[in-house]
Design a protein around this motif. Structure first.
Motif, short mmCIF file in Angstrom:
data_model
loop_
_atom_site.label_atom_id
_atom_site.label_comp_id
_atom_site.label_asym_id
_atom_site.label_seq_id
_atom_site.Cartn_x
_atom_site.Cartn_y
_atom_site.Cartn_z
N CYS A 1 11.60 -7.94 -14.65
CA CYS A 1 11.63 -6.71 -13.69
C CYS A 1 13.38 -5.95 -13.62
O CYS A 1 13.35 -4.77 -13.40
CB CYS A 1 10.99 -7.06 -12.40
SG CYS A 1 10.26 -5.46 -12.00
N THR A 2 14.02 -6.54 -13.12
CA THR A 2 15.10 -6.92 -12.94
C THR A 2 16.42 -5.92 -14.06
O THR A 2 16.56 -5.05 -14.02
CB THR A 2 16.50 -7.29 -12.34
OG1 THR A 2 16.51 -8.64 -12.60
CG2 THR A 2 15.21 -8.29 -11.08
N GLU A 3 15.77 -6.82 -15.17
CA GLU A 3 16.60 -6.70 -16.30
C GLU A 3 16.20 -4.81 -16.76
O GLU A 3 16.79 -4.49 -17.00
CB GLU A 3 16.68 -7.02 -17.21
CG GLU A 3 16.85 -9.10 -17.59
CD GLU A 3 16.99 -9.94 -17.94
OE1 GLU A 3 15.80 -9.62 -18.69
OE2 GLU A 3 16.92 -10.86 -18.25
N THR B 1 17.33 -7.55 -4.49
CA THR B 1 17.19 -7.15 -3.50
C THR B 1 17.12 -5.82 -3.09
O THR B 1 17.25 -5.00 -2.35
CB THR B 1 18.71 -7.60 -2.87
OG1 THR B 1 19.29 -8.77 -2.88
CG2 THR B 1 19.12 -7.30 -1.19
N GLU B 2 17.40 -4.59 -4.40
CA GLU B 2 17.31 -3.31 -3.97
C GLU B 2 16.24 -3.11 -4.42
O GLU B 2 15.66 -2.42 -3.76
CB GLU B 2 18.25 -3.01 -5.13
CG GLU B 2 19.87 -2.73 -5.12
CD GLU B 2 20.33 -2.44 -6.29
OE1 GLU B 2 21.98 -1.93 -5.73
OE2 GLU B 2 20.26 -2.61 -7.51
N LEU B 3 15.36 -3.96 -5.21
CA LEU B 3 14.12 -3.66 -5.67
C LEU B 3 13.47 -3.79 -4.66
O LEU B 3 12.16 -3.17 -4.58
CB LEU B 3 13.68 -3.92 -6.72
CG LEU B 3 13.96 -3.68 -8.29
CD1 LEU B 3 13.69 -4.86 -8.89
CD2 LEU B 3 13.66 -2.06 -8.38
N LEU B 4 13.73 -4.55 -3.93
CA LEU B 4 12.69 -5.62 -2.58
C LEU B 4 12.79 -4.61 -1.19
O LEU B 4 12.12 -4.14 -0.35
CB LEU B 4 13.04 -6.89 -2.55
CG LEU B 4 12.48 -8.13 -3.05
CD1 LEU B 4 12.66 -9.35 -2.39
CD2 LEU B 4 10.91 -7.65 -3.85
N ASN B 5 13.75 -3.55 -1.75
CA ASN B 5 14.03 -2.33 -0.71
C ASN B 5 13.22 -1.36 -0.76
O ASN B 5 14.41 -0.08 -0.18
CB ASN B 5 15.63 -2.65 0.60
CG ASN B 5 15.52 -3.92 0.87
OD1 ASN B 5 15.91 -4.05 2.25
ND2 ASN B 5 16.40 -5.35 -0.09
N ASP C 1 9.40 4.99 -6.45
CA ASP C 1 9.46 6.72 -6.83
C ASP C 1 10.61 7.20 -7.63
O ASP C 1 11.51 7.85 -8.30
CB ASP C 1 9.80 7.44 -5.45
CG ASP C 1 9.88 8.93 -5.48
OD1 ASP C 1 9.17 9.53 -6.14
OD2 ASP C 1 11.44 8.91 -5.24
N PRO C 2 12.32 6.10 -7.11
CA PRO C 2 13.57 6.43 -7.94
C PRO C 2 13.32 6.27 -9.53
O PRO C 2 14.75 6.75 -10.32
CB PRO C 2 14.67 5.95 -6.98
CG PRO C 2 13.37 5.44 -5.93
CD PRO C 2 12.55 5.26 -6.10
N LEU C 3 12.17 5.07 -9.56
CA LEU C 3 11.92 4.47 -10.99
C LEU C 3 11.76 5.62 -12.04
O LEU C 3 12.08 6.20 -13.19
CB LEU C 3 11.21 3.94 -11.61
CG LEU C 3 12.22 3.24 -10.32
CD1 LEU C 3 11.43 1.29 -10.70
CD2 LEU C 3 13.69 1.73 -11.44
N LEU D 1 1.02 -0.99 -0.36
CA LEU D 1 -0.06 0.03 -0.28
C LEU D 1 0.93 1.59 0.09
O LEU D 1 0.43 2.32 -0.05
CB LEU D 1 -1.18 0.08 1.05
CG LEU D 1 -1.73 -0.99 0.88
CD1 LEU D 1 -3.36 -0.87 2.59
CD2 LEU D 1 -3.51 -0.63 -0.13
N ASP D 2 2.38 1.61 0.25
CA ASP D 2 3.06 2.15 0.53
C ASP D 2 3.37 2.55 -1.03
O ASP D 2 4.75 3.05 -1.29
CB ASP D 2 4.05 2.24 1.87
CG ASP D 2 3.33 1.80 2.73
OD1 ASP D 2 2.30 3.18 3.04
OD2 ASP D 2 3.47 2.02 3.87
N GLY D 3 3.68 1.66 -1.82
CA GLY D 3 4.02 1.68 -2.96
C GLY D 3 5.99 0.85 -2.95
O GLY D 3 6.69 0.84 -3.72
N LYS D 4 5.79 0.74 -1.79
CA LYS D 4 7.09 -0.61 -1.70
C LYS D 4 7.20 -1.90 -2.52
O LYS D 4 5.15 -2.41 -2.76
CB LYS D 4 7.18 -0.80 -0.48
CG LYS D 4 9.03 -1.16 -0.10
CD LYS D 4 8.99 -1.37 0.91
CE LYS D 4 10.52 -1.98 1.21
NZ LYS D 4 11.05 -2.73 2.72
N PHE D 5 8.34 -2.41 -3.40
CA PHE D 5 8.13 -3.32 -4.09
C PHE D 5 8.69 -4.58 -2.64
O PHE D 5 8.73 -4.91 -1.87
CB PHE D 5 9.20 -3.92 -5.25
CG PHE D 5 8.99 -3.01 -6.45
CD1 PHE D 5 8.48 -3.20 -7.20
CD2 PHE D 5 10.05 -1.12 -6.55
CE1 PHE D 5 8.41 -1.97 -8.59
CE2 PHE D 5 9.85 -0.77 -6.88
CZ PHE D 5 9.36 -1.19 -8.81
#
Length: 740
Positions: free
Chosen positions: A170-172, A179-183, A187-189, A159-163
Motif C-alpha cells: 500500500c505504501t509502494e 506513518t503518513e497513511l495512518l494519519n 481523500d488526498p489520493l 468509519l471516517d475513511g481514515k486508514f
C-alpha cells in the motif's frame, strides 16, 4: 495484593512470569501443597490433586523433601525466593511450567499464634489457556504475514475513511509512508473529478455492499496510477466498524491492453490492405478468413470458401501440388514455420500462378496449434522477368567468356567483382587472383594517377571514360591496355561500380612504332639519296688537296691528321647513309658463325687491348651453320663488339656466348659497363639516337635493319652499373634459298 518476582532459567529464557490474573481461576486440573521452613530448609509437607500426577510426581519422592531435592535447580532457586516472601507474610501468584505443563500457582502464609508457620498453595493447569493464546498469536501472525507479503495493497479504513492498517504494498502504491497513511484519509489520493464517486463507493461498502471498482489515484509525487480495488465492510458482533480494502496497480496492464488493441487494429489494417493474399484456416471447424487481396488474386470469396470447405486444404492448391502442400501443413501443425517456398497455386478460373508461400502456426490458450496462417505472393511476372534476365545473362556470359577483350566489373573502391576468362589470354592470370585484392595493385605505378583521374571524371559526369593503362603480365612484363569504363548506376542515381572493357594495345603500339621507324627510315633514305653524292664528291676533292698540302707542310702536321680523320668520319657517315638509301643484294650463304666471330674478334682485338678490355669467347659444340649474308652479319657483330668495348672506357671484360636455342642460333655480347636506363631501351635503334658522346645512332639502326632482313631479333637486357647484354637471334633454316 499480587507481587511479581523475576526468575532466570538455565536456558537463558524467561520461563517464569507472575500471572496478571488475580481472580477467576477456572475449573481445571489442580493440586494443593504445603511447605514449611525447618532448619533454614524449605520442606514440602503436603501435596495432592490431579495435577500432581500430571507433573509426574510421587508422594514418597516429595514429602518431607527439600525444594532443591524436588525441583530442577533453577526452579528450586525461584521457589525458595517466592516461598521466603510468603513466609514473610506475602501472598503471591505466578505462572510457570513443569515437565511441559503450564500452570498457575497461588501461595500464601498460614499463621499460628500470630506468626507464619507454613506456606499454603494451589496450582491449576493452564494448558487450555496457553493453547488459545497460541492460536490467537498464530492467527495474528498469519494476518500480519498476509498483510506484509501480499503483492496487492491491503488496508483498512475506519468509519471516517481514515486508514487504520496498511501493508508495504500500500505504501509502494501510494508513495506515502505507513506513518503518513495512518494519519490521513483516502481523500488526498483521489482525483478531484473522482472524489464524489469515491465517497459513494465508500458509503456503499459501509452499507454492506462489497464490489470491485476501477479508478485513478494520485501518488505523493503527483504521478497518476490506474488501480482496481474492492471494499468490504468490517463487521464485529453484528456491528460495522469500518472497511477493509484490496487494491491492485493495473497501470502497466491497461497500457499493455491499449498497446495490444492498437497492435491488433494495426495488424488487421495491414492484413486488410496487404497486396499479398492472406488466409487463416482453423483446424477444428475448417472455417476460413481471407483478406481482399486473396479474393482479388484467386477469385474465391470468403463466403464461398466457408460454404464448401471440408479440410484445411483450400481449392487453390492444384492436384499435382497436394502432396507438397500436405507436407508443408504437417510442418506447421507441429509448430514449424515455412518461409518463401516457391510453388504453384490455382485461381478460381483454373489459371496457374507462381507464388511465394509462407506458412505460420497460430496457437490457442493451451499452447496447441489451432489454426494455420498462409501468406502467398504472386510472382508470376517476376518469374517471367527472371527467365528473360537469365536468358539475357546467358547470352552476355557467352559473349564475355568467349571474347578476346578483357571484361570486368569493379566497384569504386577497386574491388574486383568479375573478370572474364580472357584475362588468362591477355595477362596470363586466372581471374581468381584478384579475389580480395585491389585492381590498382596490378597497374603500373606511373599510370595509377591517370586511372584515378579518369574514374573520378566518370563518377562526376556519370559518363563512360577511356584511358590507357599498363598492367602486369604473369610473366613479369607490362601489357598496355586501352580501357573503356562505363558507370553502373544504382536506384539512387549514384554510381556504385563500373564495367571495364579493355583491349591489348601491344600489337597496335608495335605496329605504330614500326610505322614511325619506317617513316624515319624513308625520310633518311630520301635524304641519303639526295645528299650522299653531293657530299662525297666535294669530300674527295678536299681529302686529295689536304693530302697534297700535308706532303708539302713542314709543321703543324697534327692538324692535317685531325682534318683528314674528320673527313674520313664524314665519309663513313655518308657511307652508312648510302647503305640505307639503296637496296642491298641479299646473297644468302651457309655460314659458320663461330668462324665469323673469331674473325671479328681478331679485327677489334687491338682496340680492346688499347682500352684495357679482355674479350672472352665461348661456343657450344656442334653448332649448326646458318643461312645469312656473311658480310652484313659480320658488320652487325663488329658493331656490337665495338659498342661493348666502348661501354667500358676504364677497362673490363666482354663475354661472347654462342649457343643454339630451338630453331635459332643466339650470339650474346655481354659487357660490364655503366648500363642503359630502362626508359631508353625502347628508343635504341632509332636514327640519330645514341648513348655515345660522338655517336650518330645510325650504326645500331643498321644492325636492326640487317637482323630484321634476316628474320631475326635483337634482345637487350641492361641494368644500371652492372652492364648490358645484346643478344642476336638468327634463324637456322628460314633464310635458306628456295633452290638449295
Amino acid at each position: 495484593m499480587v507481587h511479581n518476582a523475576p526468575a532466570i532459567p538455565a536456558a537463558g529464557e524467561n520461563i517464569w512470569r507472575f500471572s496478571p490474573f488475580k481472580t477467576g481461576i477456572s475449573r481445571q486440573k489442580s493440586m494443593t501443597f504445603r511447605f514449611k521452613k525447618q532448619d533454614e530448609e524449605i520442606i514440602m509437607t503436603e501435596s495432592q490433586g490431579e495435577l500432581f500426577d500430571m507433573f509426574g510426581l510421587k508422594q514418597e519422592n516429595v514429602l518431607q523433601k527439600r525444594i532443591e531435592d524436588i525441583f530442577p535447580q533453577e526452579m528450586a532457586v525461584f521457589k525458595r525466593e517466592v516461598y521466603e516472601r510468603a513466609l514473610n507474610g506475602e501472598s503471591l501468584t505466578y505462572e510457570s511450567k513443569l515437565n511441559g505443563i503450564p500452570f498457575l500457582a497461588a501461595i500464601g502464609p498460614i499463621y499460628k499464634d500470630g506468626a507464619v508457620s507454613e506456606v499454603y498453595g494451589f496450582c491449576v493447569d493452564l494448558s487450555e489457556r496457553v493453547q488459545v493464546e497460541t492460536q490467537l498469536a498464530e492467527s495474528e501472525q498469519r494476518f500480519r504475514s498476509l498483510m506484509d507479503h501480499n503483492i496487492d495493497a491491503l488496508f483498512s479504513l475506519d468509519l471516517d475513511g481514515k486508514f487504520t492498517t496498511v501493508n508495504k504494498a500500500c505504501t509502494e502504491l501510494t508513495g506515502y509512508s505507513e506513518t503518513e497513511l495512518l494519519n490521513m484519509t483516502f481523500d488526498p489520493l483521489m482525483m478531484p473529478e473522482r472524489k464524489s464517486i469515491a465517497i459513494d463507493q465508500f458509503n456503499d461498502a459501509l452499507k454492506g455492499k462489497s464490489k470491485m471498482h476501477e479508478t485513478r489515484i494520485r501518488q505523493k509525487n503527483g504521478e497518476i496510477r490506474q488501480i482496481t480495488f474492492t471494499l468490504t465492510p468490517i463487521i464485529v458482533l453484528h456491528k460495522i466498524h469500518g472497511v477493509f480494502g484490496i487494491a491492485k496497480d493495473v497501470t502497466a496492464k491497461r497500457e499493455a491492453e491499449k498497446e495490444l488493441r492498437e497492435t491488433k487494429d494495426l495488424l488487421e489494417s495491414v492484413i486488410y490492405h496487404s497486396s499479398d493474399a492472406i488466409s487463416v484456416v482453423h483446424l477444428t471447424n475448417y472455417s476460413v478468413k481471407v483478406n481482399p487481396a486473396f479474393e482479388l488474386i484467386y477469385g474465391w470469396s470468403q463466403s464461398e470458401l466457408n460454404s464448401g470447405l471440408s479440410s484445411h486444404m483450400l481449392p487453390i492448391v492444384p492436384h499435382d501440388k497436394a502432396a507438397e502442400s500436405e507436407r508443408l501443413m504437417t510442418i506447421v501443425k507441429h509448430g514449424g514455420y515455412v518461409k518463401g517456398v516457391e510453388t504453384i497455386r490455382l485461381t478460381k478460373s483454373g489459371k496457374r500462378l507462381n507464388v511465394s508461400l509462407s506458412l505460420s502456426p497460430i496457437y490457442g490458450e493451451n499452447g496447441d496449434v489451432v489454426a494455420l496462417s498462409a501468406i502467398s505472393r504472386d510472382i508470376t511476372e517476376k518469374k517471367l522477368k527472371e527467365k528473360a534476365l537469365k536468358e539475357s545473362e546467358e547470352k552476355y556470359r557467352i559473349i564475355a567468356e568467349n571474347t578476346t577483350d578483357l571484361i570486368g566489373v569493379v566497384d569504386l573502391q577497386g574491388d574486383v567483382k568479375y573478370f572474364s576468362p580472357s584475362n588468362r589470354l591477355l595477362l596470363g592470370f586466372d581471374p581468381s587472383i584478384y579475389d580480395g585484392k585491389k585492381i590498382q595493385g596490378f597497374f603500373h605505378s606511373d599510370d595509377r594517377p591517370k586511372v584515378k583521374f579518369a574514374i573520378n571524371e566518370m563518377v562526376q559526369t556519370l559518363k563512360p571514360v577511356k584511358f590507357e593503362v599498363r598492367c602486369k603480365h604473369a610473366h613479369g612484363h607490362w601489357v598496355t591496355l586501352e580501357a573503356n569504363a562505363t558507370p553502373i548506376i544504382n536506384d539512387l542515381g549514384q554510381p556504385e561500380s563500373c564495367v571495364v572493357v579493355a583491349r591489348d594495345l601491344t600489337e597496335r603500339k608495335q605496329t605504330e612504332e614500326m610505322l614511325r621507324k619506317s617513316d624515319k627510315l624513308s625520310v633518311l633514305g630520301q635524304l641519303a639519296a639526295g645528299v650522299a653524292h653531293e657530299i662525297r664528291n666535294p669530300l674527295t676533292s678536299i681529302r686529295g688537296f689536304l693530302q697534297l698540302l700535308q706532303s708539302k707542310a713542314s709543321e703543324d702536321k697534327d692538324y692535317y691528321e685531325i682534318m683528314l680523320s674528320e673527313i674520313d668520319r664524314i665519309n663513313s657517315i655518308v657511307g652508312e647513309f648510302m647503305l640505307l638509301a639503296k637496296p642491298q643484294a641479299m646473297n644468302f650463304t651457309k655460314t659458320d658463325l663461330r668462324d665469323l666471330l673469331r674473325h671479328v674478334i681478331s679485327i677489334l682485338d687491338t682496340q680492346a687491348i688499347l682500352m684495357n678490355v679482355q674479350i672472352y669467347f665461348e661456343s657450344e659444340p656442334d653448332l649448326p651453320e646458318i643461312w645469312c649474308v656473311d658480310n652484313q652479319i659480320k658488320q652487325v657483330f663488329v658493331n656490337m663488339l665495338k659498342n661493348a668495348i666502348e661501354a667500358m672506357p676504364t677497362g673490363g671484360s666482354v663475354h661472347i656466348h654462342l649457343r643454339k636455342q630451338e630453331n635459332y642460333v643466339i650470339a650474346s655480347f655481354i659487357d660490364h659497363g655503366c648500363g642503359i636506363p630502362e626508359e631508353r631501351l625502347a628508343t635504341l635503334g632509332e636514327p640519330f639516337y645514341t648513348t655515345k658522346e660522338k655517336g650518330t645512332g645510325l650504326g645500331l639502326m643498321i644492325c636492326y635493319k640487317i637482323v630484321e632482313n634476316h628474320h631475326g631479333k635483337i634482345l637487350i637486357d641492361s641494368k644500371i652499373d652492372e652492364g648490358t647484354t645484346f643478344s642476336i637471334m638468327l634463324p637456322i633454316h628460314k633464310n635458306k634459298p628456295v633452290s638449295q
